[in-house]
Motif scaffolding. Structure first.
Motif, mmCIF file in Angstrom:
data_model
loop_
_atom_site.group_PDB
_atom_site.id
_atom_site.type_symbol
_atom_site.label_atom_id
_atom_site.label_comp_id
_atom_site.label_asym_id
_atom_site.label_seq_id
_atom_site.Cartn_x
_atom_site.Cartn_y
_atom_site.Cartn_z
ATOM 1 N N ASP A 824 0.803 -1.218 0.000
ATOM 2 C CA ASP A 824 0.000 0.000 0.000
ATOM 3 C C ASP A 824 0.838 1.270 0.000
ATOM 4 O O ASP A 824 0.285 2.370 -0.074
ATOM 5 N N ASP A 825 2.154 1.153 0.135
ATOM 6 C CA ASP A 825 3.021 2.336 0.075
ATOM 7 C C ASP A 825 3.343 2.752 -1.359
ATOM 8 O O ASP A 825 4.180 3.627 -1.584
ATOM 9 N N ARG A 826 2.706 2.093 -2.338
ATOM 10 C CA ARG A 826 2.869 2.371 -3.764
ATOM 11 C C ARG A 826 4.238 1.952 -4.295
ATOM 12 O O ARG A 826 4.617 2.310 -5.406
ATOM 13 N N LEU A 827 4.982 1.196 -3.514
ATOM 14 C CA LEU A 827 6.300 0.749 -3.935
ATOM 15 C C LEU A 827 6.264 -0.685 -4.433
ATOM 16 O O LEU A 827 5.556 -1.525 -3.878
ATOM 17 N N MET A 828 7.044 -0.930 -5.471
ATOM 18 C CA MET A 828 7.291 -2.279 -5.950
ATOM 19 C C MET A 828 8.774 -2.561 -5.761
ATOM 20 O O MET A 828 9.632 -1.759 -6.140
ATOM 21 N N TYR A 829 9.089 -3.681 -5.141
ATOM 22 C CA TYR A 829 10.472 -4.112 -4.963
ATOM 23 C C TYR A 829 10.674 -5.439 -5.668
ATOM 24 O O TYR A 829 9.783 -6.293 -5.664
ATOM 25 N N VAL A 830 11.867 -5.621 -6.236
ATOM 26 C CA VAL A 830 12.332 -6.942 -6.653
ATOM 27 C C VAL A 830 13.621 -7.186 -5.885
ATOM 28 O O VAL A 830 14.566 -6.394 -5.974
ATOM 29 N N THR A 831 13.654 -8.275 -5.112
ATOM 30 C CA THR A 831 14.765 -8.548 -4.206
ATOM 31 C C THR A 831 15.409 -9.877 -4.569
ATOM 32 O O THR A 831 14.708 -10.852 -4.861
ATOM 33 N N ASP A 832 16.744 -9.896 -4.574
ATOM 34 C CA ASP A 832 17.474 -11.124 -4.840
ATOM 35 C C ASP A 832 17.441 -11.997 -3.586
ATOM 36 O O ASP A 832 17.864 -11.580 -2.503
ATOM 37 N N ALA A 833 16.933 -13.225 -3.729
ATOM 38 C CA ALA A 833 16.763 -14.111 -2.573
ATOM 39 C C ALA A 833 18.100 -14.611 -2.038
ATOM 40 O O ALA A 833 18.203 -14.946 -0.855
#
Length: 920
Positions: A824-833
């Motif tokens: 809901d913070d309008r952020l999209m993250y892609v994180t390396d596992a």
């Protein structure tokens, strides 16, 4: 790239910088100077040039004043903060003369001691113990220091002697003080002089320009600073210099021409600002304090004409990871991001030694044996030397350090570049070159010293890999006389390894190929961890044998808070000469480069891609409330959806019709998954998991799963594993789906709102968990023991990401390496596992409700609450296109295959499922 330099531009920037401070810098094919011979590089590093005067000069030797004068000439007398420099006019054969105030014994009018009159009162007498002659014969060479008593008589043509004598005497008195008091007094004189200077409005381009702000600044170039006044209007940036060093008194830049604006650290203080324009031009400024710097940055960025879209670090990392950016360009970018710049020799861009073989006649770049271990700093490459350094470290008092010298200092940079920029070395070393036997004479010897010498740990500079410049820095093309070595050979070109075939161009090209090789690409992230990343400081640095003197690190000392002038001066000298660690860019391990690129981008960075487009194939409306989940049974092509209205529907892609709609609960159904035996697994708000037998059309099992609503479920067919999350803050792992088959139980502190599962590259089972608090967690389970009953605690996970609001959905990519999350913070993250590094971060205009990966992993589809679909290009790190697919909101997205996308959303008052065909 916006925050770094493109291939070949870095060296052009340094050429521009040297040209700016040394207008007489020679062209590359000659070493004679131009018409203007004076430059700031003839002064001490950091010395200020104030103004000059038209004079005649006579030099008379001591002790008798009756001798015939040895020198008589006309020219310009330059008044500087620590010296006076006389530049003769006309003849290029006469040397420039520099008289340091500290070497003067008397400054005043001639005849003052005997009471005789000075005639017209326009002559200045300076008696000194020694002086230096520079640019004799207009040739770049070491200064000639003349150590004898003599008197210089300067006759001023136009200026009144009284006006400049007082200032010269002040600077002379300052030279008798200790260094730190002298610098303080000079700073006071500089501030007093410059505060009286006002910007001349006649320099403005237009009568309609409006002044926004004004600052006192210093322009920073290698080894020199030049004070001036910065004026910002609504259309232009002006820099008015306080002296007449430049042909134009004011430098002007259109706001519209700016291509980059970045904050920088200067001498470990956050006071620097770099402004870039055109292709390869930049202006590096230092402000009086951080407040002024930040205010200037704000004023420029808020102007309507400022239209720069800075490249985000995450996007650049993504491009490098996917092969759109070379290793060379990515390292340049990281150097710029870490405050390293060609304008500042104390923070010059640093590159790694790559090749270790400098003796063979041929170099096989496919042989791993020729490469340096990039997981270790230079000081740790030799085990025997490292052991001696560790022993010294153990015996040392705090603060301890392993390496007593740095990997990048002004001296090390000019060690490599002295043939190309000899003026810089003369400036740095008080008019002298280094001893011929200590110079950069042989590449093999330089590398050998870095491996074995107890005080030599230097890395390389970008020039070693810059194919545009063809290795010109390795040759003495200016034919400078650097002296003769011990064996009688003059210092000339740098001796290259045999495999370079005596060609600097070939040498640099081979090194560049090695830098871009698969072997280095697969390991370069380890070196990035050491220089820019999490192994730079703290326990990880100790474990990696990567500990330098404490003053090298950002934040180790705040010079602005030190009131003791002597202590502050000592620290400034230490910081400027010893070397500075780059700003730490990464707090977790850096991602590795992907070597196996998708076929579609095998053409490299220049491959032209067309935006993804969608065409509506079909749609159906079957729910009366928000659609909560969608799943696809790929063998049959059936689409299953669930809703808050408690129903489950099935749509057959083959039949192009709705096959089934079943009311299964009086409460909302939160999630749906399809098992291998065609069982439909459903999570319900009544705390249960329902197993629906599609063939028989009935519920075959009801599992009392949690103590609150089941908010999400994920099924891993390869291991027959079911994971469920609940608002009761618990996560359960089930061996298939039976009441007595719980094999894992995790208790958390927040409601679980989304889960996803995947198999990692090493065969481990990964579970991504999104919490209402905004945390994204990762669990890794051993696939060999996961089916055995056990229990887990909260410590059995790692935090991948922290959103500022509740998470809406988490999804693994097809390889189980990357986790995408939206909230809901309008952020999209892609994180390396693997490394926990953020490889993408994008703030969107609206809240993203759902997301999914395309099968090839090239795109990430994001559905927001206004009904729009955002297509994020994972290879280039940007939003490729935005398409309106629903009128109100997108609840769920799923890729049916490479060519079709399923969307669930709301159009007016209808809750719809739509099938889109995809084209590129």
């Amino acid at each position: 790239m916006q925050a770094g330099f493109r291939l070949g531009q870095r060296d052009n920037l340094l050429l521009l910088s040297v040209a700016a401070i040394c207008p007489s810098t020679p062209p590359r094919t000659a070493f004679s100077m131009g018409s203007q011979r004076f430059s700031l590089l003839l002064l001490e590093p950091g010395e200020i040039y104030f103004e000059d005067f038209s004079v005649d000069v006579v030099r008379e030797d001591e002790p008798t004043m009756l001798d015939v004068a040895e020198l008589q000439a006309s020219g310009r007398l330059k008044m500087c903060s620590k010296s006076l420099v006389f530049e003769p006019k006309g003849s290029a054969c006469l040397p420039l003369i520099k008289i340091m105030y500290k070497d003067c014994t008397k400054i005043g009018r001639p005849g003052e001691e005997s009471g005789r009159s000075d005639g017209d009162g326009s002559r200045l007498a300076i008696r000194c113990r020694q002086y230096s002659e520079m640019m004799d014969g207009n040739v770049v060479q070491p200064y000639r220091f003349v150590q004898r008593e003599c008197t210089f008589l300067f006759h001023f043509h136009y200026a009144k002697l009284d006006e400049c004598l007082q200032q010269i005497c002040q600077l002379y008195r300052a030279s008798t003080l200790p260094s730190y008091e002298q610098n303080s007094m000079i700073a006071t004189i500089v501030y007093s002089r410059h505060s009286r200077v006002k910007f001349n409005p006649l320099w403005l381009t237009s009568l309609y320009e409006r002044t926004i702000a004004e600052f006192q600044v210093k322009t920073i170039n290698p080894l020199v600073v030049n004070p001036g006044r910065l004026l910002i209007t609504n259309a232009f940036i002006y820099v008015q210099y306080y002296n007449n060093l430049h042909m134009n008194s004011v430098f002007k830049m259109n706001i519209r021409s700016i291509t980059g604006l970045t904050k920088h650290r200067y001498l470990l203080r956050q006071i620097g600002l770099k402004i870039r324009w055109d292709a390869n031009s930049s202006l590096y400024l230092a402000f009086r304090n951080e407040t002024d710097r930040d205010e200037c940055w704000r004023c420029i960025t808020e102007l309507p004409d400022y239209v720069v879209a800075e490249q985000t670090p995450e996007s650049m990392t993504l491009k490098w990871q996917n092969g759109y950016v070379s290793n060379y360009d990515y390292l340049l970018y990281l150097n710029g991001l870490a405050d390293r710049s060609v304008e500042d020799l104390t923070q010059y861009p640093v590159f790694p030694w790559i090749v270790t073989d400098y003796t063979s006649s041929e170099l096989d770049l496919t042989d791993p044996g020729i490469y340096r271990d990039l997981s270790k700093p230079v000081g740790a490459l030799n085990p025997e030397r490292l052991e001696r350094l560790r022993s010294r470290f153990d015996e040392m008092a705090e603060p301890k350090f392993l390496y007593g010298s740095h990997y990048s200092t002004p001296g090390f940079v000019l060690y490599y570049l002295v043939r190309k920029y000899p003026e810089l070395m003369l400036c740095l070393q008080n008019g002298k070159f280094d001893h011929p036997d200590r110079m950069f004479n042989c590449v093999a010897d330089a590398f050998h010293n870095c491996l074995h010498n107890m005080s030599d740990f230097k890395e390389l500079i970008p020039e070693f890999y810059d194919t545009d410049e063809q290795g010109g820095f390795l040759q003495n093309t200016q034919k400078i006389d650097f002296g003769t070595r011990f064996d009688g050979t003059p210092v000339g070109h740098v001796a290259l390894p045999p495999w370079a075939q005596n060609s600097p161009d070939r040498f640099v090209r081979v090194l560049r190929e090695a830098l871009e090789s698969d072997y280095v690409s697969a390991r370069l992230h380890h070196w990035i961890d050491l220089i820019f990343g999490y192994k730079q400081q703290g326990p990880a640095a100790h474990a990696a044998d990567n500990v330098f003197y404490h003053l090298c690190y950002e934040g180790s000392v705040d010079l602005g808070t030190i009131s003791d002038l002597a202590a502050r001066h000592a620290l400034e000298v230490q910081i400027s000469e010893f070397g500075q660690i780059p700003k730490q860019l990464f707090r977790t391990a850096h991602v590795a480069k992907t070597l196996a690129l998708p076929v579609s981008v095998s053409g490299g960075p220049d491959t032209v891609e067309r935006p993804l487009t969608l065409r509506l194939e079909t749609e159906y409306c079957s729910h009366k409330d928000e659609i909560t989940a969608v799943a696809i049974e790929r063998p049959t092509g059936n689409i299953f959806t669930t809703s808050k209205d408690g129903t489950m529907t099935c749509y057959g892609m083959g039949e192009k019709r709705k096959i089934r709609s079943v009311q299964l609960s009086d409460l909302p159904i939160s999630s749906v998954q399809i098992a291998c035996d065609r069982s439909v697994i459903l999570g319900v708000w009544d705390n249960t998991i329902l197993i629906y037998n599609f063939d028989f059309g009935k519920i075959s099992s009801t599992i009392r799963a949690h103590d609150d609503a089941v908010s999400c479920v994920s099924y891993l067919p390869s291991h027959g594993l079911l994971v469920s999350g609940s608002w009761d803050c618990s996560l359960k792992i089930w061996n298939n789906y039976h009441n007595d088959s719980v094999v894992g139980y995790h208790v958390l502190e927040e409601k679980i709102v989304s889960v996803d599962t995947a198999t990692g590259e090493r065969g481990e089972i990964r579970v991504a968990v999104g919490l209402q608090s905004g945390e994204l967690l990762l669990y890794e389970l051993d696939a060999r023991t996961v089916n055995r009953p056990t229990s887990y605690t909260r410590d059995n996970h790692k935090v991948l990401q922290q959103h500022r609001a509740p998470i809406n959905e988490v999804k693994f990519n097809g390889r189980g390496q990357l986790v995408a999350s939206c909230a809901d913070d309008r952020l999209m993250y892609v994180t390396d596992a693997d490394s926990r590094m953020t490889v993408c971060r994008k703030e969107l205009p609206e809240v993203v409700r759902c997301l999914c990966w395309t099968p090839d992993g090239r795109h990430l589809l994001l559905g927001d609450r206004t009904g729009r679909l955002h297509v994020w290009n994972m290879l280039q790190g940007l939003v490729e296109c935005v398409v309106a697919i629903h009128k109100v909101c997108v609840y769920r997205l799923q890729c049916f295959d490479d060519g079709r996308v399923i969307s669930c959303g709301k159009d007016d008052n209808n809750y719809c499922i739509k099938v889109w065909s995809v084209a590129t």
